[in-house]
Design an enzyme around this catalytic site. Structure first.
Site, PDB file in Angstrom:
ATOM      1  N   ARG A  86       0.797  -1.230   0.000  1.00 55.96           N
ATOM      2  CA  ARG A  86       0.000   0.000   0.000  1.00 55.96           C
ATOM      3  C   ARG A  86       0.826   1.275   0.000  1.00 55.96           C
ATOM      4  NH1 ARG A  86      -3.788  -2.549   4.570  1.00 55.96           N
ATOM      5  NH2 ARG A  86      -1.704  -2.984   5.327  1.00 55.96           N
TER       6      ARG A  86
ATOM      7  N   LYS B 179       2.453 -18.509   7.746  1.00 54.66           N
ATOM      8  CA  LYS B 179       1.821 -18.762   9.025  1.00 54.66           C
ATOM      9  C   LYS B 179       1.501 -17.431   9.700  1.00 54.66           C
ATOM     10  CE  LYS B 179       4.070 -19.636  12.925  1.00 54.66           C
ATOM     11  NZ  LYS B 179       4.832 -18.717  13.783  1.00 54.66           N
TER      12      LYS B 179
ATOM     13  N   HIS C 214       8.379 -22.676   8.178  1.00 53.29           N
ATOM     14  CA  HIS C 214       9.779 -22.552   7.758  1.00 53.29           C
ATOM     15  C   HIS C 214      10.684 -23.591   8.427  1.00 53.29           C
ATOM     16  CE1 HIS C 214      10.346 -20.146  11.444  1.00 53.29           C
ATOM     17  NE2 HIS C 214      11.634 -20.338  11.290  1.00 53.29           N
TER      18      HIS C 214
ATOM     19  N   LYS D  29      14.471 -26.159   7.074  1.00 52.14           N
ATOM     20  CA  LYS D  29      15.791 -26.259   7.710  1.00 52.14           C
ATOM     21  C   LYS D  29      16.419 -27.587   7.319  1.00 52.14           C
ATOM     22  CE  LYS D  29      14.416 -23.466  11.709  1.00 52.14           C
ATOM     23  NZ  LYS D  29      15.255 -22.288  11.858  1.00 52.14           N
TER      24      LYS D  29
ATOM     25  N   ASP E 207       1.954 -19.896  18.275  1.00 48.26           N
ATOM     26  CA  ASP E 207       3.144 -19.379  17.601  1.00 48.26           C
ATOM     27  C   ASP E 207       4.146 -20.500  17.296  1.00 48.26           C
ATOM     28  OD1 ASP E 207       4.763 -17.224  16.627  1.00 48.26           O
ATOM     29  OD2 ASP E 207       6.020 -17.453  18.412  1.00 48.26           O
TER      30      ASP E 207
ATOM     31  N   HIS F  67       5.577 -25.513  14.355  1.00 48.48           N
ATOM     32  CA  HIS F  67       6.956 -26.024  14.345  1.00 48.48           C
ATOM     33  C   HIS F  67       7.124 -27.292  15.203  1.00 48.48           C
ATOM     34  CE1 HIS F  67       7.407 -22.240  12.477  1.00 48.48           C
ATOM     35  NE2 HIS F  67       7.673 -21.520  13.546  1.00 48.48           N
TER      36      HIS F  67
ATOM     37  N   LYS G 278      10.245 -18.494  25.342  1.00 46.08           N
ATOM     38  CA  LYS G 278      11.042 -17.309  25.027  1.00 46.08           C
ATOM     39  C   LYS G 278      11.778 -16.868  26.297  1.00 46.08           C
ATOM     40  CE  LYS G 278       8.396 -15.709  21.096  1.00 46.08           C
ATOM     41  NZ  LYS G 278       9.293 -16.082  19.990  1.00 46.08           N
TER      42      LYS G 278
HETATM   43  C1  BG6 Z   1       8.412 -18.018  14.133  1.00 52.33           C
HETATM   44  C2  BG6 Z   1       7.752 -17.491  15.375  1.00 52.33           C
HETATM   45  O1  BG6 Z   1       7.529 -18.823  13.395  1.00 52.33           O
HETATM   46  O2  BG6 Z   1       9.542 -18.790  14.503  1.00 52.33           O
HETATM   47  C3  BG6 Z   1       8.719 -16.681  16.206  1.00 52.33           C
HETATM   48  O3  BG6 Z   1       6.650 -16.678  15.011  1.00 52.33           O
HETATM   49  C4  BG6 Z   1       9.975 -17.483  16.484  1.00 52.33           C
HETATM   50  O4  BG6 Z   1       8.133 -16.261  17.425  1.00 52.33           O
HETATM   51  C5  BG6 Z   1      10.535 -18.068  15.195  1.00 52.33           C
HETATM   52  O5  BG6 Z   1      10.920 -16.611  17.092  1.00 52.33           O
HETATM   53  C6  BG6 Z   1      11.670 -19.017  15.467  1.00 52.33           C
HETATM   54  O6  BG6 Z   1      12.274 -19.376  14.254  1.00 52.33           O
HETATM   55  P1  BG6 Z   1      13.797 -19.810  14.195  1.00 52.33           P
HETATM   56  O7  BG6 Z   1      13.999 -20.201  12.763  1.00 52.33           O
HETATM   57  O8  BG6 Z   1      14.611 -18.624  14.620  1.00 52.33           O
HETATM   58  O9  BG6 Z   1      13.939 -20.951  15.138  1.00 52.33           O
END
Ligand code: BG6
Length: 517
Positions: A66, A173, A203, A207, A260, A265, A366
């Site tokens: 935008r 996501k 993602h 890896k 999250d 993951h 975290k």
């Molecule tokens: C993301 C989360 O999908 O993955 C984040 O939204 C997180 O909160 C991140 O920090 C971690 O990814 P990686 O590749 O750094 O382990």
């Protein structure tokens, strides 16, 4: 004797991503192209692909957003981001020049039909000028609330299919906020795109070390025979982070660690460790087996949610970097009464022939002491009668096989060895394999692999519709139980620690303990 010259054998592991077929020329349209993800991950990943594995000639990017920028201004910003975040630095001017020539900025509102008309015209022009052959990838990198609008508008503009070439859509996501919204999003995507056009990103699957889980298990003869309830005592999956909210408090308050990290993951890691060998390595065979694991998860509902899950929030503390940090509830944008969890530990069981009765302990958080993702397989103790009368009896520890996903990627096996000397003493030692020191080239970023796979039309490392719904079904049971739980039950842990004491007690109750990675 004549000296034999030492010829260094070629090391295939240095070659990096190997592509059987080069992708066809195509255009990637990024919705939300001024956002954080585009600048930190997507543009650097595309640039690295251009640098290392020539992207198809004519590859182009349409940055759809935008804000009122010109193409020249956007290219300049892209260069700055690549300079900052690219794995490969400094930027190679020649590669950048070619790559930048393919970047176009298109300013429009996501809900404005005219924007999609302009997009259509631009795509046709690029087909003619850059030979992109009608091949398109649409990347949804906007806030998820915009996804339905964009999907529907793409359909209305007839952009969901091109007359020649292929069309694919990548959905970032979070995929839904709960089971209902994930199903609804799937329905909306499904109305406009066929399932084989849809690439749902997680993602973690990009890896290299995550992909290695299957290679390790299935390309070696010695591990799979012991990969089951007869030999394995329990499994621990840890996804620890030392970072906090990174300015994403609005999103995180709504999501919490369960949405999250766990729904996506952690569930992916669990599926890969626990799945049965697929019949082939094609996208559907692999995903069929992963889905079976998710379906076999024993639901956590009612009292099980209280006994098998620990949720907690970080309080103030010191990180290992020496930085003093505030607690979660004091973070800007977080309610002082928030009950959102930043740490979660769960014990889950998989009701299958292979895994019945084997606990899987999962944890993520975290502001923990370090960033580390690992899967630790702890084997059952050997019968130790032999050592019963010696001092060594109490010194024998179980064998642990650890797959380190990040950082210090590698694999290690812990076993007992005799301490040299006349007495019978046993000490645990590690046999280690490190990717870093084994002649491998630097690992590509997850997004490089995933973007390339999408261009090649390989969806093995993307989440299928039923897979995402199966993961949400499990998570939804927990979310429903939490709705009835009084908010006081959230624990606090000191930032920089390994989580709340309750999480230690939770595993001690089973006579086990968390690993300290
Ligand atoms: C993301 C989360 O999908 O993955 C984040 O939204 C997180 O909160 C991140 O920090 C971690 O990814 P990686 O590749 O750094 O382990």
């Amino acid at each position: 004797m004549p000296q034999r010259s030492v010829v260094e054998a070629p090391n295939p592991l240095r070659e990096g991503i190997r592509i059987k077929n080069s992708p066809e020329p195509c255009v990637m349209v990024i919705f939300g192209a001024t956002g954080d993800l585009t600048h930190r991950k997507l543009l650097p990943a595309l640039y690295n692909l251009a640098l290392e594995h020539p992207l198809p000639a004519g590859f182009s990017v349409v940055a759809f957003a935008r804000r009122p920028y010109s193409t020249e201004e956007y290219r300049q910003q892209a260069l700055e981001s690549i300079n900052q975040y690219s794995r490969q630095k400094p930027v190679n001017p020649q590669v950048w020049e070619n790559f930048a020539a393919g970047i176009h900025y298109l300013q429009a509102d996501f809900n404005d039909p005219k924007g999609y008309e302009k997009l259509n015209n631009l795509l046709n022009l690029l087909d003619q000028e850059r030979g992109t052959g009608g091949n398109r990838i649409f990347y949804l990198s906007t806030p998820p609330s915009q996804y339905p609008e964009i999907i529907q508008r793409l359909g209305a503009a007839g952009l969901n299919r091109s007359r020649k070439g292929w069309t694919r859509i990548i959905v970032e996501k979070p995929f839904g906020h709960d089971l209902g919204s994930a199903k609804e999003l799937n329905r909306q995507v499904g109305k406009v795109f066929k399932e084989d056009q849809v690439y749902r990103i997680d993602h973690y699957l990009g890896k290299e070390t995550v992909q290695n889980i299957l290679v390790f298990r299935l390309a070696n003869g010695i591990f799979e025979p012991v990969w089951n309830r007869r030999y394995i005592d329990h499994v621990q999956i840890t996804v620890a982070e030392n970072i906090g909210l990174e300015g994403r408090s609005g999103y995180f308050e709504e999501a919490g660690a369960i949405r999250d990290m766990v729904q996506n993951h952690v569930m992916q890691l669990l599926s890969l460790v626990a799945m049965e060998p697929p019949i082939t390595f094609d996208a559907n065979s692999v995903r069929d087996e992963k889905v079976k694991v998710l379906h076999a998860l024993q639901p956590l509902v009612g009292q099980d949610v209280v006994t098998n899950i620990i949720r907690a929030q970080y309080g103030p503390g010191w990180l290992s970097t020496g930085q003093q940090v505030i607690g979660y509830r004091q973070e800007p944008g977080v309610s002082p009464h928030s009950t959102t969890e930043t740490y979660l530990a769960l014990k889950v069981f998989i009701d299958s022939w292979r895994w019945a009765g084997v606990p899987f302990y999962l944890r993520t958080g975290k502001h923990l002491p370090k960033r580390v993702t690992e899967i630790a397989i702890q084997f059952k103790q050997a019968p130790l009668m032999l050592f019963k009368r010696s001092e060594a009896y109490g010194q024998v520890e179980p064998n642990v096989l650890t797959l380190r996903i990040q950082p210090d990627e590698g694999i290690s096996l812990k076993f007992g060895a005799k301490v040299p000397g006349t007495e019978m003493q046993i000490r645990s030692v590690n046999m280690d394999f490190f990717y870093g020191s084994s002649g491998f080239r630097e690992q590509p970023e997850a997004y490089e692999r995933l973007l390339l796979d999408c261009m090649l039309g390989d969806s093995t490392l993307f989440t299928r519709r039923d897979e995402v719904e199966a993961a949400w079904t499990f998570i939804q049971g927990i979310l429903d139980s939490w709705k009835n739980e009084p908010p006081e039950t959230i624990q606090t842990y000191e930032s920089g620690s390994w989580g709340p004491q309750a999480a230690d007690e939770f595993i001690w109750r089973d006579g086990r303990r968390w690993r300290r990675p």
